[in-house]
Design an enzyme around this catalytic site. Sequence first.
Site, PDB file in Angstrom:
ATOM      1  N   LYS A   1       0.807  -1.230   0.000  1.00 27.77           N
ATOM      2  CA  LYS A   1       0.000   0.000   0.000  1.00 27.77           C
ATOM      3  C   LYS A   1       0.834   1.271   0.000  1.00 27.77           C
ATOM      4  O   LYS A   1       0.424   2.300  -0.520  1.00 27.77           O
ATOM      5  CB  LYS A   1      -0.955   0.008   1.192  1.00 27.77           C
ATOM      6  CG  LYS A   1      -2.133  -0.937   0.997  1.00 27.77           C
ATOM      7  CD  LYS A   1      -3.244  -0.617   1.972  1.00 27.77           C
ATOM      8  CE  LYS A   1      -4.483  -1.434   1.677  1.00 27.77           C
ATOM      9  NZ  LYS A   1      -4.330  -2.851   2.077  1.00 27.77           N
TER      10      LYS A   1
ATOM     11  N   GLU B   1      -9.665   7.412   3.939  1.00 27.17           N
ATOM     12  CA  GLU B   1     -10.550   6.600   4.759  1.00 27.17           C
ATOM     13  C   GLU B   1      -9.903   5.223   4.875  1.00 27.17           C
ATOM     14  O   GLU B   1      -9.116   4.813   4.025  1.00 27.17           O
ATOM     15  CB  GLU B   1     -11.939   6.499   4.143  1.00 27.17           C
ATOM     16  CG  GLU B   1     -12.187   5.337   3.212  1.00 27.17           C
ATOM     17  CD  GLU B   1     -11.485   5.482   1.876  1.00 27.17           C
ATOM     18  OE1 GLU B   1     -11.359   6.615   1.394  1.00 27.17           O
ATOM     19  OE2 GLU B   1     -11.075   4.449   1.334  1.00 27.17           O
TER      20      GLU B   1
ATOM     21  N   SER C   1       1.633  -9.898  -0.941  1.00 21.17           N
ATOM     22  CA  SER C   1       1.267  -8.484  -0.759  1.00 21.17           C
ATOM     23  C   SER C   1       1.600  -7.906   0.607  1.00 21.17           C
ATOM     24  O   SER C   1       1.829  -6.703   0.726  1.00 21.17           O
ATOM     25  CB  SER C   1      -0.223  -8.277  -1.067  1.00 21.17           C
ATOM     26  OG  SER C   1      -1.034  -9.076  -0.234  1.00 21.17           O
TER      27      SER C   1
END
Length: 388
Positions: free
Chosen positions: A89, A111, A372
């Site tokens: 991310k 968010e 990931s």
Amino acid sequence: MSLKIDEQGFYGEFGGAYIPEMLYPNVEELKESYLKIIHSDEFQKEFQALLKDYVGRPTPLYLAERLSEHYSAEIWLKREDLCHTGAHKVNNTIGQILLAERLGKKRIIAETGAGQHGVATATACALKGLECIVYMGEKDIARQAPNVSRMRMLGAEVRPAMSGSRTLKDATNEAIRDWINNPTDTHYIIGSVVGPHPYPDLVARLQAVISEEIKAQLDGNPTHIMACVGGGSNAIGAFYHFLDDEDVELIGLEAAGHGINTDKSAATMALGTPGVLHASMTLVMQTLDGQVTEPHSVSAGLDYPGVGPWHAHLHKEGRVRYESVTDQEALDAVLLLSRKEGIIPALETAHAFAHLEKMDLKPTDRIVINLSGRGDKDLSTYIEFLDV
Ligand SMILES: *Cc1c(COP(=O)(O)O)cnc(C)c1O
């Protein structure tokens, strides 16, 4: 039909920007400037330097020998778990913070559901000294206490969303409301390949570094690339530079929860129908009269009732195959990878590994799995569900 985005921000019938009129100036500003900025030499120079020295890129492509032996196929792991903050991310939040700076924005909003995107955003804001406000459902704040503390340590303000189910979708509504009220000084960092155009394309381009590196690291193409799909950013990142290589089979793994034949699932490709979610036309899990249904996955990062519009299109065109994996299958895969390779994966990531069990593998298969994220954040779930 082209596999790629068109001039209007559509991927076939999916995508677009279904936004309230009051958001139009913000989205338009971004749409007009994002490509010029992120492809400028000046942006790329700073982005590449931060990816290298701050995030820790390139991440290794690791040949997992004991896992390969177990499945009688060659299995390579793309180690996004070794990125700073523990997952892919941060590739996106670092890219978007540099974009925000160049747009003259002083204030960042985001968010978050489980808190992973909130932590990655707070990290990028601390790095650049920008104000950071993260909206989070009141229920999620209670459930994800460690990530809330991380965000606060990094200097972010975590604002509770008190309406509706007090979870991710309510936090998204609050963030959009904030953006409408602060159109000039604020950039909204979306955490996956979802939301109105240009976000899916912007986030995909920032995550494409994953497949760019795989291409450089592997001698020749793999036979398969596999990745888990929540909104779909790590998967698009891993597929991006292989989309035109027809010899590479691309497989996205979504969360079946208790199973796609139960009412506790998050398998959007299997269960979704076309509809607008988060300002984008995509596949959505919804009732016949268009109410979004509550998804379920043991993994917070995959617990999402939609999917990025590009994935909806790649599914429809048949370029990527999407399969689903249950909670239990993912949990089993966590233990297998931990014990075969000494790597404790994130619960999201484990969905990609679980699919190996169902494949008819050959010794000539050469599989890349996008790892990931790491599993530290999921330890309490592992303690609850695994006998550890
Ligand atoms: C958030 C998250 C995901 C799901 O998001 P995508 O946008 O689908 O990649 C997957 N894995 C990890 C480790 C995550 O933190």
